[in-house]
Each structure stands twice: as C-alpha cells, then as structure tokens.
Design a protein around this motif. Structure first.
Motif, mmCIF file in Angstrom:
data_model
loop_
_atom_site.group_PDB
_atom_site.id
_atom_site.type_symbol
_atom_site.label_atom_id
_atom_site.label_comp_id
_atom_site.label_asym_id
_atom_site.label_seq_id
_atom_site.Cartn_x
_atom_site.Cartn_y
_atom_site.Cartn_z
ATOM 1 N N PRO A 1 0.072 -1.273 0.043
ATOM 2 C CA PRO A 1 0.260 0.012 -0.183
ATOM 3 C C PRO A 1 0.941 1.262 -0.099
ATOM 4 C CG PRO A 1 0.509 -1.261 2.411
ATOM 5 C CD PRO A 1 0.910 -2.025 1.513
ATOM 6 N N ALA A 2 0.444 2.181 -0.716
ATOM 7 C CA ALA A 2 1.306 3.717 -1.004
ATOM 8 C C ALA A 2 -0.383 4.898 -1.009
ATOM 9 C CB ALA A 2 2.181 3.667 -2.004
ATOM 10 N N TYR A 3 0.690 5.888 -0.516
ATOM 11 C CA TYR A 3 -0.297 6.983 -0.762
ATOM 12 C C TYR A 3 0.229 8.248 -0.767
ATOM 13 C CZ TYR A 3 -1.630 3.884 2.834
ATOM 14 O OH TYR A 3 -2.189 2.214 4.187
ATOM 15 N N ALA A 4 -0.896 8.866 -1.778
ATOM 16 C CA ALA A 4 -0.151 10.065 -2.267
ATOM 17 C C ALA A 4 -0.044 11.083 -1.820
ATOM 18 C CB ALA A 4 -1.027 10.265 -3.869
ATOM 19 N N SER A 5 -1.069 11.257 -0.895
ATOM 20 C CA SER A 5 -0.496 12.486 0.992
ATOM 21 C C SER A 5 -1.110 11.312 2.379
ATOM 22 C CB SER A 5 -1.779 13.384 0.180
ATOM 23 O OG SER A 5 -3.225 13.113 0.364
ATOM 24 N N ALA A 6 -0.484 12.558 2.807
ATOM 25 C CA ALA A 6 -0.989 12.538 4.203
ATOM 26 C C ALA A 6 -0.585 11.348 4.675
ATOM 27 C CB ALA A 6 -2.464 12.740 4.117
ATOM 28 N N ALA A 7 0.063 10.489 4.450
ATOM 29 C CA ALA A 7 -0.045 8.911 5.196
ATOM 30 C C ALA A 7 1.073 8.669 4.298
ATOM 31 C CB ALA A 7 -0.254 7.846 4.700
ATOM 32 N N GLU A 8 2.346 7.468 4.740
ATOM 33 C CA GLU A 8 3.465 6.969 4.071
ATOM 34 C C GLU A 8 3.635 5.659 3.898
ATOM 35 O OE1 GLU A 8 6.106 8.134 2.699
ATOM 36 O OE2 GLU A 8 5.165 10.451 3.655
ATOM 37 N N ILE B 1 1.380 10.849 -8.773
ATOM 38 C CA ILE B 1 1.582 9.500 -8.716
ATOM 39 C C ILE B 1 2.363 8.639 -9.756
ATOM 40 C CG2 ILE B 1 0.488 7.090 -8.660
ATOM 41 C CD1 ILE B 1 -1.929 7.628 -6.511
ATOM 42 N N ARG B 2 1.414 8.744 -10.614
ATOM 43 C CA ARG B 2 2.160 8.304 -12.420
ATOM 44 C C ARG B 2 3.549 8.508 -12.549
ATOM 45 N NH1 ARG B 2 1.151 5.369 -16.887
ATOM 46 N NH2 ARG B 2 2.090 6.350 -18.564
ATOM 47 N N ARG B 3 3.473 10.416 -12.593
ATOM 48 C CA ARG B 3 5.360 11.096 -12.958
ATOM 49 C C ARG B 3 6.133 10.623 -11.640
ATOM 50 N NH1 ARG B 3 3.163 15.354 -11.963
ATOM 51 N NH2 ARG B 3 4.449 15.547 -9.623
ATOM 52 N N THR B 4 5.522 10.375 -10.473
ATOM 53 C CA THR B 4 6.792 10.285 -9.292
ATOM 54 C C THR B 4 7.349 8.300 -9.093
ATOM 55 O OG1 THR B 4 5.288 9.899 -7.837
ATOM 56 C CG2 THR B 4 6.541 11.839 -8.559
ATOM 57 N N ALA B 5 5.902 7.161 -9.142
ATOM 58 C CA ALA B 5 6.291 6.626 -9.762
ATOM 59 C C ALA B 5 7.647 5.912 -11.346
ATOM 60 C CB ALA B 5 4.949 5.512 -10.115
#
Length: 245
Positions: free
Chosen positions: A163-170, A204-208
């Motif tokens: 699991p991963a999160y684009a904001s507010a969590a790691e 998500i797309r750009r950074t992944a």
C-alpha cells in the motif's frame, strides 16, 4: 411496484475538468446497466453542482439516497456529507456507504492494470504491485488500503502488494516502488486506486515512473465494475431503509 427513488452520487470534485467528465461517464454507465435509474451527480467542492443544489431540484416527497463516490470512509463521508444532510428538511432521505472496500473494486484494479500493462498477469509471482491510494489523515481509511492490498495479493499471487499514499500518509508511491526494487522485486507496477484523473493521479504516475515502475495504471474511472458497486450500494441502502421500516 416499489419506488426506488432518486440516487444522488456525490464525488469529491476537482478543478481538473477530466474529473467531472469521468464522473459523468460513470453515471452514464450506471444508467445503461440499470435502465430507468434516476441518478444525479453532485460534488463536494471545486466543481458544480453542490449536494444542496442537487437536493433542491428534487421534489420534496420523493425518496432520496445520497451515495458518497469515495473509495474509503474518511472525513468527507463521516463528517462533510452528513453535515449537509443534517441541514436538509427532506423527510425521506437516506445515506449509503462509500464505494470501497468492495470485491468488485479489485476486479476494476485488475482491469485497469492489464490495460496499462497487457502482460502483467502472465507471471504474477515475479511482479510486485504498489496499491496507490489518495491517503488520509484518518488512520482507519489508510488501514482499509492495507487490508485491501493483502486481499489482492492472496487472490492473485502477486509477489507482493504494497500500500502507498499520494498524500497525508507514508509511504509515497515512489518510495514504495523504490523499496520493492531494493528488496529484489524483478518488476514493479503501480495500480492507481483513485476514482478519477486529476492532480493525485498525475503525481502518482510521474513519481512512480521516475522511481522505476514498469507501468502505472490510470484511475478506475467509468468502468463497469465501479458502476456495479454504485448500484450495489444503492440497493444496500434501500434494504436498510426497508429493514428500519
């Protein structure tokens, strides 16, 4: 014949026009799958119409079910929408559950991932998946994504589902991709667990991809599985209403 009433589906809303266009397409798919459905759409912000505006267009004596087009139960579904409904004078108003979690959403993720990477299911034991959600300050919402990742891995036999999160969590999607590659995963793909395109999906797309992902699926969008979840939640809300009566 039992009156089903009006379904008002409330999405988060975005300044990105692709998001509202996607919600309109999803509503059209739901209407195709259930002809005669009186389905209206509203947004919590950033795009019209608002939930109060839509409720104001519906005759006062009609049954109305408000359904949050949200993938996890967090602040918007627990506080924002109920606050609006509490101010409504409508006597025949019910509130449905969020779209997720639901088994059909895993089917939708499978579909979108295969569209992004047609060979992704050929050797699942050598493929690690990052399940990239929006993220929330509500720990229960993030825990839902953790459980969903575990169910998806058990069902498909992926090497791992992180699991991963684009904001507010790691972790972030990029950090999850990098971690899986560091741990020896031969191949890492990212499944975007968002309803519509927009800022988070683009991030998500750009950074992944920059972190080494082999493929990144688009947002779930207007696929049949998501429309069927909408209809299922509508039916569930009707059953609860009948039980209470």
């Amino acid at each position: 014949m039992r009156e089903r009433g009006v379904l008002v589906a409330v999405a988060h809303g975005s300044a990105d026009p692709r998001a509202s266009a996607t919600i309109a397409e999803l509503a059209a798919v739901a209407r195709q799958r259930e002809p005669g459905l009186d389905l209206r759409t509203a947004f919590l912000g950033h795009a019209p119409p608002s939930l109060p505006q839509v409720l104001g267009t519906i005759e006062a004596d009609r049954k109305v079910t408000v359904l949050p087009l949200l993938l996890t139960a967090a602040y918007h579904s627990k506080a924002d929408i109920p606050r609006v409904l509490a101010r409504s004078p409508r006597p025949r108003l019910s509130y449905g559950a969020t779209l997720g979690p639901h088994p059909l959403l895993l089917d939708a993720l499978d579909r979108r991932l295969a569209e992004a990477d047609p060979g992704v299911h050929r050797d699942p034991a050598r493929t690690a998946v990052v399940l990239a959600a929006a993220g929330s300050s509500d720990p229960g919402a993030n825990a839902t994504i953790v459980r969903m990742a575990a169910r998806w891995q058990a069902r498909t036999g992926w090497l791992a589902v992180r699991p991963a999160y684009a904001s507010a969590a790691e972790p972030s999607p990029a950090a999850a991709v990098a971690g899986l590659l560091r741990d020896g995963a031969p191949r890492v793909v990212v499944a975007t667990y968002l309803l519509a395109p927009g800022f988070f999906a683009d991030r998500i797309r750009r950074t992944a991809l920059a972190a080494g992902a082999a493929a990144v699926s688009p947002a779930l969008g207007a696929c049949a599985e998501v429309a069927d979840v909408m209809l299922d939640r509508f039916a569930q809300a009707g059953s609860m209403r009948r039980s209470a009566a």
